[in-house]
Design a protein around this motif. Structure first.
Motif, mmCIF file in Angstrom:
data_model
loop_
_atom_site.group_PDB
_atom_site.id
_atom_site.type_symbol
_atom_site.label_atom_id
_atom_site.label_comp_id
_atom_site.label_asym_id
_atom_site.label_seq_id
_atom_site.Cartn_x
_atom_site.Cartn_y
_atom_site.Cartn_z
ATOM 1 N N GLY A 56 0.779 -1.274 0.255
ATOM 2 C CA GLY A 56 -0.236 -0.024 0.177
ATOM 3 C C GLY A 56 0.966 1.122 -0.290
ATOM 4 O O GLY A 56 0.532 2.544 -0.438
ATOM 5 N N VAL A 57 1.885 1.423 0.757
ATOM 6 C CA VAL A 57 2.939 2.267 0.327
ATOM 7 C C VAL A 57 4.285 2.212 -0.489
ATOM 8 O O VAL A 57 4.857 1.158 0.747
ATOM 9 N N ILE A 84 -0.599 2.375 -5.433
ATOM 10 C CA ILE A 84 0.753 2.487 -4.012
ATOM 11 C C ILE A 84 0.687 3.731 -4.138
ATOM 12 O O ILE A 84 1.352 4.758 -4.677
ATOM 13 N N ASN A 85 0.602 4.241 -2.586
ATOM 14 C CA ASN A 85 1.084 5.552 -2.196
ATOM 15 C C ASN A 85 2.213 5.622 -2.191
ATOM 16 O O ASN A 85 3.179 4.829 -1.861
ATOM 17 N N LEU A 86 3.304 6.723 -2.144
ATOM 18 C CA LEU A 86 4.883 7.343 -2.397
ATOM 19 C C LEU A 86 5.097 8.246 -1.227
ATOM 20 O O LEU A 86 4.157 8.902 -1.315
ATOM 21 N N ILE A 87 5.978 7.900 -0.587
ATOM 22 C CA ILE A 87 6.432 8.270 0.309
ATOM 23 C C ILE A 87 8.403 8.605 0.145
ATOM 24 O O ILE A 87 8.297 7.487 -0.557
ATOM 25 N N THR A 123 -0.360 9.763 4.690
ATOM 26 C CA THR A 123 -0.570 9.056 3.349
ATOM 27 C C THR A 123 -1.437 7.957 2.737
ATOM 28 O O THR A 123 -2.488 8.082 2.280
ATOM 29 N N ILE A 124 -1.627 7.164 4.134
ATOM 30 C CA ILE A 124 -2.667 6.179 3.451
ATOM 31 C C ILE A 124 -4.941 6.655 4.083
ATOM 32 O O ILE A 124 -4.914 6.125 4.008
#
Length: 124
Positions: A56-57, A84-87, A123-124
């Motif tokens: 998910g990240v 997919i979340n990005l950091i 982010t989530i």
């Protein structure tokens, strides 16, 4: 864990500095996240090809050796798997959130554990 699901959010940590990677993995596991890790973007891409459905990240350092850095990795992930979340993180560069692919976030290093948790939860 996320509030909307009983399954923990799965975070892929991509960091070439072993001690930092181990510290981040431990922090995330202690916070209840499922975690995979990779020492560089090429290894992360191989993991993503196998497990993109449950990740998910993506939490990636920008400055890494190999065929792609973290910025290229994030762009490829945003194109291939937009769910997919990005950091992104770096101790050498500063990137405004608006320049992170796919509306992702940037976390400047060094960061405190609370800063990392806050960014991931947002982010989530």
């Amino acid at each position: 864990m996320t509030e909307v699901s009983s399954r923990p959010t799965h975070v892929l940590v991509v960091e070439d500095e072993c001690l930092i990677r181990m510290m981040v993995v431990d922090m995330l596991k202690d916070a209840g996240f499922a975690v995979s890790d990779a020492p560089h973007a090429d290894a992360a891409w191989a993991i993503l090809e196998q497990r993109q459905e449950d990740i998910g990240v993506l939490f990636t350092d920008i400055d890494m050796a190999g065929s792609m850095d973290g910025f290229v990795l994030a762009g490829r992930v945003a194109s291939a798997w937009p769910h997919i979340n990005l950091i992104m993180t770096s101790g050498r560069q500063r990137i405004p959130d608006g320049e992170v692919p796919d509306s992702g976030r940037f976390l400047s290093r060094p960061y405190r554990p609370a800063d990392l948790m806050q960014v991931i939860r947002k982010t989530i």
